[in-house]
Scaffold this active site. Sequence first.
Site, short mmCIF file in Angstrom:
data_model
loop_
_atom_site.label_atom_id
_atom_site.label_comp_id
_atom_site.label_asym_id
_atom_site.label_seq_id
_atom_site.Cartn_x
_atom_site.Cartn_y
_atom_site.Cartn_z
N LYS A 1 -0.60 2.19 -42.34
CA LYS A 1 -0.64 1.25 -41.97
C LYS A 1 -1.79 0.48 -41.74
O LYS A 1 -3.27 1.10 -41.56
CB LYS A 1 -0.03 1.45 -40.91
CG LYS A 1 0.67 0.18 -39.30
CD LYS A 1 0.88 1.27 -38.51
CE LYS A 1 0.22 1.24 -37.09
NZ LYS A 1 1.04 1.88 -36.48
N ASP B 1 6.91 10.21 -34.90
CA ASP B 1 5.28 8.98 -34.23
C ASP B 1 5.25 10.06 -32.94
O ASP B 1 6.18 10.64 -32.09
CB ASP B 1 5.23 8.16 -34.66
CG ASP B 1 4.44 7.05 -34.74
OD1 ASP B 1 3.33 7.59 -33.98
OD2 ASP B 1 4.50 6.23 -34.56
N THR C 1 6.27 -0.78 -35.61
CA THR C 1 6.00 0.09 -36.45
C THR C 1 7.07 0.95 -37.68
O THR C 1 7.53 0.95 -38.59
CB THR C 1 4.86 1.10 -36.32
OG1 THR C 1 3.65 0.87 -35.62
CG2 THR C 1 4.35 1.97 -37.20
N ARG D 1 -3.19 -2.95 -39.11
CA ARG D 1 -3.08 -4.02 -37.80
C ARG D 1 -4.21 -5.11 -38.53
O ARG D 1 -5.03 -4.67 -38.37
CB ARG D 1 -2.93 -2.80 -36.87
CG ARG D 1 -1.91 -2.61 -36.38
CD ARG D 1 -1.51 -1.86 -34.66
NE ARG D 1 -0.44 -0.89 -34.26
CZ ARG D 1 0.09 -1.56 -33.69
NH1 ARG D 1 0.84 -2.79 -33.99
NH2 ARG D 1 1.06 -0.27 -33.48
N SER E 1 6.56 1.87 -29.17
CA SER E 1 6.18 0.78 -28.74
C SER E 1 6.72 -0.29 -28.39
O SER E 1 8.61 -0.51 -27.99
CB SER E 1 5.10 0.30 -28.11
OG SER E 1 4.21 -0.62 -27.45
N THR E 2 6.99 -1.45 -29.56
CA THR E 2 7.69 -2.17 -29.91
C THR E 2 8.73 -2.08 -30.65
O THR E 2 9.40 -2.66 -30.60
CB THR E 2 7.05 -3.74 -30.79
OG1 THR E 2 6.13 -3.12 -31.54
CG2 THR E 2 5.62 -4.13 -29.61
N GLY E 3 8.34 -1.06 -31.21
CA GLY E 3 9.23 -0.64 -32.43
C GLY E 3 9.07 -1.31 -33.89
O GLY E 3 9.59 -0.87 -34.71
N GLU F 1 0.44 -1.50 0.05
CA GLU F 1 0.18 0.11 -0.67
C GLU F 1 0.46 1.03 -0.31
O GLU F 1 2.08 1.11 0.38
CB GLU F 1 -1.08 0.14 1.20
CG GLU F 1 -2.12 -0.94 1.24
CD GLU F 1 -2.42 -1.04 3.11
OE1 GLU F 1 -2.48 0.26 4.04
OE2 GLU F 1 -3.84 -2.04 2.82
C1 R5P Z 1 -0.02 3.56 -33.55
O1 R5P Z 1 -0.75 3.91 -34.06
C2 R5P Z 1 0.84 4.90 -32.89
O2 R5P Z 1 0.86 5.47 -33.67
C3 R5P Z 1 2.20 4.40 -32.99
O3 R5P Z 1 2.70 4.01 -34.10
C4 R5P Z 1 2.54 3.11 -31.88
O4 R5P Z 1 1.44 2.75 -31.00
C5 R5P Z 1 3.18 2.46 -32.54
O5 R5P Z 1 4.07 0.39 -31.49
P1 R5P Z 1 4.92 0.27 -32.21
O6 R5P Z 1 6.36 0.60 -31.87
O7 R5P Z 1 4.37 -0.94 -31.16
O8 R5P Z 1 4.95 -0.62 -33.64
#
Ligand code: R5P
Length: 300
Positions: A193, A224, A232, A195, A228-230, A36
Site C-alpha cells: 500500500k 489488520d 484500506t 499512501r 479507521s475510515t475503512g 474539569e
Molecule cells: C495502516 O498502516 C494501518 O495498519 C491500517 O491499515 C490503517 O490505519 C487503516 O486505516 P483506514 O481504515 O482509514 O484505511
Amino acid sequence: MIILGGSASTSLAEKVAKELGQKPGNVEIKRFPDGEKYIRIHEDVKSKDVAIVQSLYRSPDEYIFEYLIMADTLRDMGVSSITGVIPYLAYARQDSRFYPGEALTSASVAKLFEAAGTTSVLTVDCHLHRLGDVSKVFKVPAKNLSAMPSLGKYARETLRPRNPIVVAPDEEAEQWAGTVAKELDAEHTHFTKRRIREEGQTSSRLELDTGNAEFKGRDVVFADDIISTGGTIAGAARACKKKGAKRMFVVCTHPVLAKGAIKLVKAAGVSRIIATDTIPSPISKVSVAPVLAAALKNNP
Ligand code: R5P
C-alpha cells in the site's frame, strides 16, 4: 494487584479483574460543570501494585489527561508500582517527523505517562510502523501484546472460512496476517500500500499492489490492526473480488471506525467484520481481557 479502570475502559477493567479472580478497584470520576474532572480513588493502595486500564480512543486527549491525574494521585498515595494498561495507544501513528516542525506525539505522550509515575506499560497491536516496537518509545519497560491469536481462533471457530487465504492489506500488517493464518492453518499474503499525502493535507490517496496470490473461488480473511475510515480494507476487498474471491471477512484489533467505515467495507463485499474490545463497538466480539490479565500476572 489492584485493577483500576479509567472512564474509557470501565468495562474492560472489570473483565481483566474477573480474569484475575477479583473485582476492579473503586475509582470515582465525575465532571464539574466547567468540564474539569473530579477523581477520587477509594482504595488503600499504599505499597501496592496498581494497574490503570485506559484505552485512548475517540477522546484521546481527555482520556490521557484522566490517566495522568490518576497516576499522579496514586504516586502521591504511595503505591509500589503503576502499570499503564493502554490497549489502544493513541498517537502511536505519529512516530516520526514526516515534515519539519511536526509534533512527535508518540514520544510526547510517553514522556507524560512516565512523568506521572507510570512504571511499566502494556499495549496491544501497537501501530508504531517506523519504530517497530513500543519499547523504543518508553524509557520504562513497555510490552506490545497481540490480539491476533484470539482473532484467528475466532475466525477458525466462528467464521469458518473455506479454502482460505489470509490477506494483509499492507506490508506492516503481514505479521498479523501470518499469526491469523497459523490459527487457520492457511496461506497468507500481503498487498503493498502506498499512501500519497500532499503536504498540508490530512487525508491521503491509496495505491494498492495485490501481488500474484490466487484468490479465485477462495474465502479471504483480511487481518489488520486498525479500521479507521475503512478505506484500506475496502480497497483491498474490491481488488480481491475482482480476482474472483468468494466470501470475505475482516479481523482487526482496534475498531476506530470513523463514520461510515462499516458501510464502506461492507459495500466492498465483506460479509463480516470482527474486532476486539480495545475500543468498544458493535463489532467488538473478541475480548483482549485474557491476554492483558495473563501479561499482568507475569509483569515483574
Ligand atoms: C495502516 O498502516 C494501518 O495498519 C491500517 O491499515 C490503517 O490505519 C487503516 O486505516 P483506514 O481504515 O482509514 O484505511
